[in-house]
Design an enzyme around this catalytic site. Structure first.
Site, PDB file in Angstrom:
ATOM      1  N   LYS A 208      80.243  56.709  12.903  1.00  0.00           N
ATOM      2  CA  LYS A 208      79.753  57.974  12.349  1.00  0.00           C
ATOM      3  C   LYS A 208      80.570  58.363  11.107  1.00  0.00           C
ATOM      4  O   LYS A 208      80.035  58.681  10.068  1.00  0.00           O
ATOM      5  CB  LYS A 208      79.848  59.074  13.421  1.00  0.00           C
ATOM      6  CG  LYS A 208      79.401  60.424  12.939  1.00  0.00           C
ATOM      7  CD  LYS A 208      79.402  61.453  14.066  1.00  0.00           C
ATOM      8  CE  LYS A 208      79.226  62.847  13.477  1.00  0.00           C
ATOM      9  NZ  LYS A 208      79.190  63.898  14.472  1.00  0.00           N
ATOM     10  N   GLU A 214      90.147  51.564  14.404  1.00  0.00           N
ATOM     11  CA  GLU A 214      89.841  50.324  15.126  1.00  0.00           C
ATOM     12  C   GLU A 214      88.614  49.637  14.508  1.00  0.00           C
ATOM     13  O   GLU A 214      88.592  48.426  14.284  1.00  0.00           O
ATOM     14  CB  GLU A 214      89.543  50.624  16.606  1.00  0.00           C
ATOM     15  CG  GLU A 214      90.719  51.143  17.408  1.00  0.00           C
ATOM     16  CD  GLU A 214      90.906  52.650  17.316  1.00  0.00           C
ATOM     17  OE1 GLU A 214      90.339  53.291  16.393  1.00  0.00           O
ATOM     18  OE2 GLU A 214      91.637  53.189  18.166  1.00  0.00           O
ATOM     19  N   GLY A 268      79.059  61.819  18.370  1.00  0.00           N
ATOM     20  CA  GLY A 268      79.200  60.388  18.661  1.00  0.00           C
ATOM     21  C   GLY A 268      78.699  60.022  20.053  1.00  0.00           C
ATOM     22  O   GLY A 268      77.955  59.057  20.236  1.00  0.00           O
ATOM     23  N   ARG A 269      79.065  60.811  21.060  1.00  0.00           N
ATOM     24  CA  ARG A 269      78.694  60.457  22.438  1.00  0.00           C
ATOM     25  C   ARG A 269      77.245  60.808  22.760  1.00  0.00           C
ATOM     26  O   ARG A 269      76.792  60.599  23.881  1.00  0.00           O
ATOM     27  CB  ARG A 269      79.669  61.107  23.423  1.00  0.00           C
ATOM     28  CG  ARG A 269      79.876  62.596  23.222  1.00  0.00           C
ATOM     29  CD  ARG A 269      81.094  63.096  23.992  1.00  0.00           C
ATOM     30  NE  ARG A 269      81.391  64.501  23.730  1.00  0.00           N
ATOM     31  CZ  ARG A 269      82.122  64.951  22.712  1.00  0.00           C
ATOM     32  NH1 ARG A 269      82.614  64.090  21.830  1.00  0.00           N
ATOM     33  NH2 ARG A 269      82.363  66.223  22.558  1.00  0.00           N
ATOM     34  N   GLU A 354      84.841  63.580  27.391  1.00  0.00           N
ATOM     35  CA  GLU A 354      85.140  63.962  26.003  1.00  0.00           C
ATOM     36  C   GLU A 354      84.467  65.309  25.691  1.00  0.00           C
ATOM     37  O   GLU A 354      84.916  66.059  24.836  1.00  0.00           O
ATOM     38  CB  GLU A 354      84.674  62.876  25.021  1.00  0.00           C
ATOM     39  CG  GLU A 354      85.430  62.928  23.704  1.00  0.00           C
ATOM     40  CD  GLU A 354      85.138  61.768  22.758  1.00  0.00           C
ATOM     41  OE1 GLU A 354      84.006  61.675  22.253  1.00  0.00           O
ATOM     42  OE2 GLU A 354      86.040  60.949  22.513  1.00  0.00           O
ATOM     43  N   HIS A 385      83.229  47.452  48.517  1.00  0.00           N
ATOM     44  CA  HIS A 385      84.226  46.479  48.975  1.00  0.00           C
ATOM     45  C   HIS A 385      85.545  46.620  48.227  1.00  0.00           C
ATOM     46  O   HIS A 385      86.368  45.707  48.237  1.00  0.00           O
ATOM     47  CB  HIS A 385      83.658  45.062  48.853  1.00  0.00           C
ATOM     48  CG  HIS A 385      82.500  44.857  49.790  1.00  0.00           C
ATOM     49  ND1 HIS A 385      82.659  44.512  51.103  1.00  0.00           N
ATOM     50  CD2 HIS A 385      81.167  45.049  49.603  1.00  0.00           C
ATOM     51  CE1 HIS A 385      81.479  44.455  51.693  1.00  0.00           C
ATOM     52  NE2 HIS A 385      80.550  44.789  50.802  1.00  0.00           N
ATOM     53  N   LYS A 513      96.022  59.416  17.560  1.00  0.00           N
ATOM     54  CA  LYS A 513      95.646  58.666  16.344  1.00  0.00           C
ATOM     55  C   LYS A 513      96.725  58.819  15.276  1.00  0.00           C
ATOM     56  O   LYS A 513      97.113  57.850  14.620  1.00  0.00           O
ATOM     57  CB  LYS A 513      94.332  59.207  15.770  1.00  0.00           C
ATOM     58  CG  LYS A 513      93.098  58.875  16.562  1.00  0.00           C
ATOM     59  CD  LYS A 513      91.871  59.351  15.789  1.00  0.00           C
ATOM     60  CE  LYS A 513      90.619  59.313  16.632  1.00  0.00           C
ATOM     61  NZ  LYS A 513      89.464  59.896  15.974  1.00  0.00           N
TER      62      LYS A 513
END
Ligand SMILES: O=P(O)(O)OC[C@H]1O[C@](O)(CO)[C@@H](O)[C@@H]1O
Length: 547
Positions: A208, A214, A268-269, A354, A385, A513
């Site tokens: 965005k 990263e 973003g999400r 978030e 399990h 960050k």
């Protein structure tokens, strides 16, 4: 205007009193007392069915929760969101992911800009581009069709497209392989590049902001790898970008003609419905991508129009709020009984945590109750399990959302019957538990001695009374998946309004960050006096010594 603190509202106070009465309730007794409980506490909308009857609450609880929703202004805030008001008040932005899945004739503008026209213009470009790649008309620089797509992005620019591509695996193009690189850890990029051929690979740089460290590092690495095999002119056939930042993509060397834009009013999400969903449209084709959007739109319509008491996202939110606030549950486990939804819990982690992992209200006042629980999970039978032991007999109560499709997309019906049996049996076991007397009877039936019975009985007792929801759909399709994601988006929104949070910013990710930039400079050798705590200084020193 500062909202009244949550704990001062009349409905919250009534709920507090009610919660004391509810302390001793046993769900198995609530079921026994009301044969209609399942009918009363289940709802259908947009191709989904929600059973919320296995929660420790009754009709009065739901009435009080609905009053609370009204008192907190959930409906007004919902309408403000759909209308494009700038409800993200710390960034002064509208919140309009719902506009991304609205039909072309929806009328909506933000700051004088026709949102519908913009959305549908980009959708048309997505269609043209994805049709060309899927049909083999879009050729790589040596004239070969694209076989592999690497999406480079992180957070919302990765989790949504990756989760949806996996979930719609059955609908995917047979000869296009999707890869997702998100981690700055070079192992992620290295593993992807190992599998692909530069002549037939398309990179999508999805960010965005187009500043995320990263993603920028991964994008540069991909570019260098590609240029080790091809000339600069070839980039246009192999690199496209999805972003809101046209200047940054030009600087990176991507032609704006190869950029698919979206807008600052898409968080973003909440962005998988925008051009961030390009990998989905490439994998399943524009037709199914449109079905995915339509499924979400159907849930939007329901959320927008149904009364609180008959509104699936509101009910899911209110029940979750009750569990968090009055039963003190600190986490929620998501259990998809569908292998193709295996990234759904990870997706919901960002969506929910978030959005609502906040400790001050919209006006910056400290909240007066706990907020977002931790979200975690794995496909259900695998979880059974691994960690279901703790869910059944641990000291904390963790509500569970079971999610299943009634019909499989394969012909192994016996597998599907076993899967559903596990799903339904687990929710029954969490609700009913097994009393010590029931355990004793069982053990007697097995012929054990009294001493053995008393030794084993506490270990084999299940407290039960543990809440769960079950969400069913007929098949996992693009449309039902769209509705499912929208259901959780709106649930998150409603809970944010109850807590009076801004669910659409994420300042909490910033500090790490900034510090990472400083530490990175030090690791690269920039001389600095030791400026951290002794632990951080020590760790940096060890890493430097290992270079
Ligand atoms: O799409 P971008 O701008 O690269 O951001 C990626 C992710 O980083 C975050 O901003 C958190 O750092 C998320 O909200 C977002 O989804």
């Amino acid at each position: 205007m500062t909202a009244i603190p949550l704990t001062s509202t009349p409905s919250f106070q009534a709920l507090e009193t009610h919660a004391v009465e509810a302390e001793d309730w046993e769900m198995r007794h609530l079921f026994a007392a009301d044969p209609q409980r399942f009918e009363r506490m289940s709802i259908e909308a947009a191709g989904l069915f929600l059973d919320y009857s296995k929660n420790r609450l009754d009709g009065r609880t739901l009435e009080l929760l609905a009053s609370l929703a009204r008192e907190r202004g959930v409906e007004a805030r919902r309408d403000a969101m759909f209308a494009g008001e700038k409800i993200n008040n710390t960034e002064n932005r509208a919140v309009l992911h719902t506009a991304l899945r609205a039909p072309r004739d929806a009328q909506l503008s933000v700051d004088g800009q026709d949102v519908s026209a913009d959305v549908h213009a980009v959708l048309a470009r997505i269609k043209t581009f994805t049709d060309a790649v899927r049909s083999g008309d879009w050729l790589g620089h040596t004239g070969k069709p694209i076989t592999d797509i690497i999406n480079i992005g992180i957070g919302g620019s990765d989790l949504g497209p990756k989760m949806v591509c996996l979930a719609l695996r059955q609908y995917s193009h047979p000869s296009l392989t999707m890869h997702f690189v998100s981690n700055v850890d070079g192992h992620d990029m290295d593993a992807a590049l190992e599998k692909v051929n530069p002549e037939t690979t398309l990179f999508i740089i999805a960010s965005k902001t187009f500043t995320t460290a990263e993603t920028m590092m991964n994008a540069q690495t991909a570019r260098m790898w590609f240029l080790a095999h091809a000339q600069e002119e070839a980039l246009a056939k192999h690199f496209v970008a999805v972003s809101t930042n046209v200047e940054a993509i030009k600087k990176f060397g991507i032609d704006p003609a190869n950029m698919f834009p979206f807008w600052d009013w898409v968080g973003g999400r909440y962005s998988v419905w925008s051009a961030i969903g390009l990998p989905v449209a490439l994998a399943v084709g524009f037709g199914y991508f449109s079905d995915f959007l339509a499924g979400a739109h159907a849930m939007d319509q329901h959320f927008r129009t149904a009364a609180v008491e008959e509104n699936m996202p509101m009910l899911l939110a209110l029940v979750g709020f009750w569990n968090r606030q009055f039963l003190g549950c600190t986490s929620v486990s998501i259990a998809p009984y569908h292998q193709d939804l295996n990234r759904f819990p990870a997706y919901l982690q960002q969506l929910d945590m978030e959005s609502n992992g906040k400790r001050v209200t919209r006006e910056g006042e400290p909240v007066d109750t706990p907020t977002c629980p931790a979200i975690w999970g794995e496909p259900g039978t695998n979880g059974q399990h691994a960690y279901f032991q703790l869910l059944h007999q641990g000291t904390d109560v963790t509500p569970i959302d079971f999610i299943a499709a009634l019909r499989p997309a394969h012909e192994l019906q016996n597998h599907h019957t076993a899967l559903l049996a596990n799903c339904f049996a687990q929710s029954e076991a969490f609700m009913k538990g097994k009393t010590i007397d029931e355990v004793r009877l069982d053990l007697q039936g097995q012929g054990l001695s009294l001493g053995e019975i008393e030794r084993l009985a506490p270990h084999k007792t299940f407290p039960g009374n543990r809440p769960s929801n079950t969400i069913l759909m007929e098949y996992l399709t693009p449309a039902t998946l769209g509705a499912l994601i929208a259901l959780y988006e709106h649930k998150t929104f409603v809970q944010g309004v109850l807590w009076d949070l801004n669910s659409f910013d994420q300042w909490g990710v910033e500090l790490g960050k900034v510090l990472a930039k400083q530490v990175e400079a030090e690791l690269k050798g920039e001389p600095r006096p030791e400026q951290h705590d002794s632990s951080t200084n020590g760790l940096i020193a060890r890493a430097k010594a290992a270079v």
